[in-house]
Design a protein around this motif. Structure first.
Motif, mmCIF file in Angstrom:
data_model
loop_
_atom_site.group_PDB
_atom_site.id
_atom_site.type_symbol
_atom_site.label_atom_id
_atom_site.label_comp_id
_atom_site.label_asym_id
_atom_site.label_seq_id
_atom_site.Cartn_x
_atom_site.Cartn_y
_atom_site.Cartn_z
ATOM 1 N N SER A 23 -8.035 -18.727 30.846
ATOM 2 C CA SER A 23 -7.246 -19.224 29.736
ATOM 3 C C SER A 23 -5.803 -18.770 29.868
ATOM 4 O O SER A 23 -5.526 -17.677 30.361
ATOM 5 C CB SER A 23 -7.836 -18.702 28.422
ATOM 6 N N PRO A 25 -3.392 -18.449 27.068
ATOM 7 C CA PRO A 25 -3.272 -18.611 25.616
ATOM 8 C C PRO A 25 -1.871 -18.922 25.119
ATOM 9 O O PRO A 25 -1.729 -19.639 24.125
ATOM 10 C CB PRO A 25 -3.776 -17.284 25.057
ATOM 11 N N ASP A 26 -0.836 -18.433 25.749
ATOM 12 C CA ASP A 26 0.519 -18.684 25.254
ATOM 13 C C ASP A 26 0.957 -20.136 25.442
ATOM 14 O O ASP A 26 1.591 -20.715 24.580
ATOM 15 C CB ASP A 26 1.533 -17.755 25.929
ATOM 16 N N SER A 27 0.617 -20.723 26.601
ATOM 17 C CA SER A 27 1.084 -22.081 26.887
ATOM 18 C C SER A 27 0.084 -23.152 26.490
ATOM 19 O O SER A 27 0.455 -24.300 26.287
ATOM 20 C CB SER A 27 1.382 -22.230 28.373
ATOM 21 N N GLY A 28 -1.182 -22.800 26.427
ATOM 22 C CA GLY A 28 -2.200 -23.799 26.152
ATOM 23 C C GLY A 28 -2.514 -24.679 27.342
ATOM 24 O O GLY A 28 -3.258 -25.642 27.231
ATOM 25 N N ASP A 31 -7.277 -23.911 28.243
ATOM 26 C CA ASP A 31 -7.959 -23.289 27.128
ATOM 27 C C ASP A 31 -9.429 -23.177 27.493
ATOM 28 O O ASP A 31 -10.170 -24.152 27.402
ATOM 29 C CB ASP A 31 -7.770 -24.113 25.858
#
Length: 144
Positions: A23, A25-28, A31
């Motif tokens: 993952s 998480p900051d950029s997506g 996911d």
């Protein structure tokens, strides 16, 4: 202080039958993207570390090349890069070769200057520097 980026990895089970998730998480961008032994060493759907290294290298090199071409007074119209990361199984898994292939449309530049700038970008992008233990080759093609 510099910029810090991160990704996460989660794994359950043994190497060959286990499954994991990666993952960003900051950029997506990812996911809980699935990865497994079979997506790394076989043809099962999912990602793998080598594919992610290739994506990072292609992106970093392309940005570096754009910057260097622009600094030289030749901003590119387009740059398309493919990075291939080869995984060798001889003596245990290891990265054996990285190949960058870039096709560039750059108005007003001659072939020699383009090749020189592309070589500089290959040698000096941060990901190339981080991967310097692996042989990196490049095929740079000027079109248009």
């Amino acid at each position: 202080m510099g910029i810090s980026r991160h990704a996460t990895a989660h794994w359950e089970g043994d190497l060959k039958t286990g499954r994991g998730q990666l993952s960003t998480p900051d950029s997506g961008l990812m996911d809980k993207t699935r990865y497994a032994f079979s997506s790394r060493f076989g043809d099962e759907k999912g990602t793998n570390p080598e594919e992610l290294i290739a994506a990072a290298h292609a992106g970093c090199f392309t940005m570096a090349l754009s910057a260097k071409l622009t600094e030289a007074g030749h901003p590119p119209t387009r740059l398309d890069t493919q990075a291939a990361v080869d995984l060798s199984m001889e003596g245990g898994p290891s990265l054996s070769q990285i190949t960058l292939k870039v096709e560039a449309e750059v108005p007003g530049i001659d072939e020699a200057k383009f090749q020189s700038i592309a070589e500089d970008a290959k040698a000096n992008c941060p990901i190339s520097k981080a991967l310097s233990a692996v042989p990196i080759s490049m095929q740079a093609t000027l079109v248009g």
